[in-house]
Scaffold this active site. Structure first.
Site, short mmCIF file in Angstrom:
data_model
loop_
_atom_site.label_atom_id
_atom_site.label_comp_id
_atom_site.label_asym_id
_atom_site.label_seq_id
_atom_site.Cartn_x
_atom_site.Cartn_y
_atom_site.Cartn_z
N HIS A 1 8.22 -26.24 4.67
CA HIS A 1 7.43 -27.35 4.14
C HIS A 1 6.83 -27.03 2.78
O HIS A 1 6.00 -27.78 2.29
CB HIS A 1 6.34 -27.73 5.15
CG HIS A 1 6.92 -28.14 6.47
ND1 HIS A 1 7.26 -29.44 6.78
CD2 HIS A 1 7.29 -27.39 7.55
CE1 HIS A 1 7.79 -29.49 7.99
NE2 HIS A 1 7.81 -28.25 8.48
N LYS B 1 -13.43 -0.46 -4.33
CA LYS B 1 -14.56 -0.27 -3.42
C LYS B 1 -15.70 0.46 -4.13
O LYS B 1 -16.87 0.11 -3.97
CB LYS B 1 -14.14 0.51 -2.17
CG LYS B 1 -13.34 -0.31 -1.16
CD LYS B 1 -13.07 0.49 0.11
CE LYS B 1 -12.28 -0.32 1.12
NZ LYS B 1 -11.96 0.37 2.36
N GLU C 1 0.81 -1.23 0.00
CA GLU C 1 0.00 0.00 0.00
C GLU C 1 0.84 1.28 0.00
O GLU C 1 0.49 2.25 -0.65
CB GLU C 1 -0.96 0.00 1.19
CG GLU C 1 -2.01 -1.10 1.08
CD GLU C 1 -3.04 -1.07 2.20
OE1 GLU C 1 -3.63 -0.01 2.44
OE2 GLU C 1 -3.24 -2.11 2.85
C1 F6R Z 1 -6.14 1.83 3.76
C2 F6R Z 1 -6.00 0.45 4.18
C3 F6R Z 1 -7.02 -0.56 3.72
C4 F6R Z 1 -8.28 -0.50 4.61
C5 F6R Z 1 -9.29 -1.55 4.18
C6 F6R Z 1 -10.51 -1.63 5.08
O1 F6R Z 1 -5.24 2.66 4.45
O2 F6R Z 1 -5.09 0.12 4.84
O3 F6R Z 1 -6.41 -1.83 3.76
O4 F6R Z 1 -7.92 -0.70 5.95
O5 F6R Z 1 -9.72 -1.28 2.87
O6 F6R Z 1 -11.06 -0.38 5.33
P1 F6R Z 1 -11.38 0.05 6.84
O7 F6R Z 1 -10.06 -0.02 7.54
O8 F6R Z 1 -11.89 1.43 6.77
O9 F6R Z 1 -12.36 -0.94 7.35
#
Ligand code: F6R
Length: 349
Positions: free
Chosen positions: A250, A343, A234
């Site tokens: 393994h 998303k 990320e």
């Molecule tokens: C963004 C990040 C992502 C979010 C993930 C879930 O900084 O690290 O991996 O954590 O998309 O979103 P949340 O954390 O808001 O439930």
């Protein structure tokens, strides 16, 4: 480049490095946020932590921290459904920084239907709203951060609830000491410390241009290897791989043996003073026999007193490394456009 504050400030325009530098104070803030959080009233026979990405990794760290002493199992659930055993004697902790992650919300709703004891940890969103409506325990943390940089704010409330349930011995003084250690390490590895005396900058330079493979030497650091991988994904915007001893002996070793491109990978092995003699022997034998085919291989050691501080010291090191590698690659560590795009498309579908 890593010693040029203007170049860093230009690339890291949204201040990810400064947030990583606040890891220690955030440990203290996260602990304080759960001061009044209630321990579940009835008998609890299992804990299930639900969370994705930067909000799920806190569950992995919690599981590793509790494993040596907890009499009840801790499971981390990174999906939108719950295992069938979840019922009235299960504590389900739904952890989503934004409070709007669809998988976590679905698992949270399923926990309510299963009659589980439920707690939510979030900065707001639909999770906070639903939890308040249902009268579930909610720990609210400050809003406005990239979720992955809020890790201490999400992990420490879970640890505090676990401490209230007597699953781990952790007192205010332990947390203060841990926060202080992390503050000191943030100075050592922070952007102001020049490359020649900065372990994190040096490691980023070592990994630059290689495919990073992060291995944990023992169970305490297994989730830390995953955190390194996800922060490299990320923040640095690279593919990365992780695994853990003894399991990698393994399967991965066969891949190393056969891979024509083994020399494009660089291995980092996470070491801890709690690693046993058998762990150390496995690392040494595997390094000699197999990992010699990699471009390079180093061991990095945890620091601090107590398992929590040691585990988090390696998290902090990886967080810094991932930001510096972003700098070397010329990318801004903060935006995660691919996640946002995914998303949005899924929400629209
Ligand atoms: C963004 C990040 C992502 C979010 C993930 C879930 O900084 O690290 O991996 O954590 O998309 O979103 P949340 O954390 O808001 O439930």
């Amino acid at each position: 480049m890593l010693d040029d504050p203007r170049a860093i400030a230009h690339l890291d325009s949204r201040g990810m490095l400064a947030l990583v530098g606040r890891f220690g104070p955030m440990v203290a803030d996260g602990w304080a946020a759960a001061r009044d959080a209630p321990a579940p009233a009835g008998r609890i026979s299992a804990i299930v932590i639900c969370g994705m990405g930067g909000s799920g990794i806190g569950g992995d760290l919690l599981r590793a921290a509790l494993a040596p002493a907890s009499p009840i199992p801790v499971l981390v659930n990174k999906s939108d459904r719950l295992p069938a055993f979840v019922g009235s004697s299960t504590l389900v902790v739904a952890c989503s920084y934004s409070g709007n992650t669809e998988e976590t919300l679905a698992a949270y709703d399923a926990a309510g239907r299963a009659g589980a004891a439920v707690a939510a940890i979030t900065s707001g969103g639909a999770l906070a709203t639903r939890a308040r409506e249902r009268g579930d325990a909610v720990v609210t943390v400050p809003t406005g951060l990239p979720p992955r940089s809020a890790l201490p704010l999400l992990l420490m409330p879970m640890l505090r609830i676990a401490a209230k349930m007597r699953l781990i011995e952790l007192a205010d003084a332990d947390v203060e000491r841990t926060a202080a250690t992390l503050g000191r390490l943030a100075d050592e590895w922070g952007p102001a410390r020049p490359l020649r005396e900065n372990h994190a900058k040096g490691l980023a330079q070592t990994l630059h241009g290689a495919r990073p493979v992060i291995y944990a030497a023992s169970p305490l650091t297994e989730p830390v290897a995953l955190r390194w991988k996800t922060q490299l994904n990320e923040n640095s915007k690279v593919l990365a791989w992780c695994g853990a001893f003894p399991e990698l002996g393994h399967n991965d070793v066969v891949g190393w043996d056969g891979a024509g491109d083994a020399a494009s990978y660089h291995v980092v092995i996470l070491r801890d003073e709690g690693d046993g003699a058998a762990d150390a022997r496995r690392v040494a034998v595997t390094r000699d026999g197999i990992l010699g085919r990699a471009r390079g291989c180093e061991e990095v050691w945890s620091a601090g007193t107590g398992p929590l501080a040691r585990m988090l010291s390696l998290v902090l090191l990886g967080d810094f490394v991932s930001c510096y590698l972003a700098g070397l690659r010329g990318v801004d560590p903060t935006p995660v456009e691919a996640i946002d795009r995914l998303k949005a498309r899924l929400a629209g579908a």
